[in-house]
Design a protein around this motif. Structure first.
Motif, PDB file in Angstrom:
ATOM      1  N   GLU A 106       0.819  -1.152   0.023  1.00 56.33           N
ATOM      2  CA  GLU A 106      -0.083  -0.076   0.183  1.00 56.33           C
ATOM      3  C   GLU A 106       0.996   1.285   0.137  1.00 56.33           C
ATOM      4  OE1 GLU A 106      -3.579   2.358   2.624  1.00 56.33           O
ATOM      5  OE2 GLU A 106      -3.168   0.007   3.004  1.00 56.33           O
ATOM      6  N   SER A 107       0.459   2.109  -0.779  1.00 55.41           N
ATOM      7  CA  SER A 107       1.338   3.604  -0.944  1.00 55.41           C
ATOM      8  C   SER A 107       0.208   4.484  -0.764  1.00 55.41           C
ATOM      9  CB  SER A 107       2.214   3.557  -2.001  1.00 55.41           C
ATOM     10  OG  SER A 107       3.176   4.647  -1.828  1.00 55.41           O
ATOM     11  N   SER A 108       0.479   5.923  -1.560  1.00 56.45           N
ATOM     12  CA  SER A 108      -0.373   6.942  -1.645  1.00 56.45           C
ATOM     13  C   SER A 108       0.113   7.638  -2.873  1.00 56.45           C
ATOM     14  CB  SER A 108      -0.348   7.951  -0.311  1.00 56.45           C
ATOM     15  OG  SER A 108      -1.126   9.003  -0.549  1.00 56.45           O
ATOM     16  N   ARG A 110       6.055  -3.754  -6.838  1.00 59.32           N
ATOM     17  CA  ARG A 110       7.314  -3.443  -7.554  1.00 59.32           C
ATOM     18  C   ARG A 110       7.094  -2.047  -7.815  1.00 59.32           C
ATOM     19  NH1 ARG A 110      10.611  -8.327  -9.884  1.00 59.32           N
ATOM     20  NH2 ARG A 110      10.310 -10.073  -7.929  1.00 59.32           N
ATOM     21  N   GLY A 111       6.404  -0.791  -7.184  1.00 55.48           N
ATOM     22  CA  GLY A 111       6.438   0.451  -7.337  1.00 55.48           C
ATOM     23  C   GLY A 111       5.335   0.705  -8.681  1.00 55.48           C
ATOM     24  N   LYS A 112       4.557  -0.224  -9.058  1.00 56.49           N
ATOM     25  CA  LYS A 112       3.652   0.256 -10.040  1.00 56.49           C
ATOM     26  C   LYS A 112       2.169   0.007  -9.540  1.00 56.49           C
ATOM     27  CE  LYS A 112       6.681  -0.582 -13.903  1.00 56.49           C
ATOM     28  NZ  LYS A 112       6.532  -1.221 -15.341  1.00 56.49           N
ATOM     29  N   ILE A 113       1.293   1.006  -9.727  1.00 61.03           N
ATOM     30  CA  ILE A 113       0.034   1.064  -9.166  1.00 61.03           C
ATOM     31  C   ILE A 113      -0.880   0.038 -10.275  1.00 61.03           C
ATOM     32  CG2 ILE A 113      -2.150   2.373  -9.027  1.00 61.03           C
ATOM     33  CD1 ILE A 113       0.109   4.733  -8.495  1.00 61.03           C
ATOM     34  N   PHE A 114      -1.726  -0.748  -9.402  1.00 57.56           N
ATOM     35  CA  PHE A 114      -2.474  -1.885 -10.022  1.00 57.56           C
ATOM     36  C   PHE A 114      -3.924  -1.506  -9.557  1.00 57.56           C
ATOM     37  CE2 PHE A 114      -1.125  -4.341  -6.483  1.00 57.56           C
ATOM     38  CZ  PHE A 114      -2.368  -4.677  -5.921  1.00 57.56           C
TER      39      PHE A 114
END
Length: 109
Positions: A18-20, A30-34
């Motif tokens: 999870e990120s923002s 690996r840093g790519k939004i799905f």
């Protein structure tokens, strides 16, 4: 499906985190939004245009294109609170596969 259930399902995918992004919760591999959670009523999945069209054809009451160019590229609103759990799982896994490195695989359901 509740937001909490959806989040748990997203985070159960290999290397999902999870990120923002601009203040919106998102889920990445690996840093790519799905997937993002920009609104209390829906999530947004990164589908390919053909996957997006199939989802619109098979479950029109549960999905909608994002406005503008994002929708044309496959960004799909999923109204997960009222959609079938199995359909959500399929779409979420497709979104994950679309951004994950080809060397990564998903475990069987």
């Amino acid at each position: 499906m509740t937001d909490e259930d959806l989040i748990a399902l997203a985070l159960s995918l290999p290397e999902a985190a999870e990120s923002s992004h601009f203040g919106t919760r998102d889920f990445r591999v690996r840093g790519k939004i799905f997937m993002t959670l920009p609104d209390p009523d829906f999530c947004v999945l990164k589908l390919m245009p053909d996957q997006h069209q199939m989802a619109l054809a098979t479950m029109p009451e549960h999905v909608a294109p994002m406005p503008g160019g994002w929708g044309l590229k496959g960004s799909t609103r999923l109204f997960h609170h009222r959609a079938d759990t199995d359909a959500i799982r399929v779409l979420l896994r497709r979104a994950w596969r679309n951004v994950a490195p080809k060397s990564m695989t998903l475990p069987a359901d």
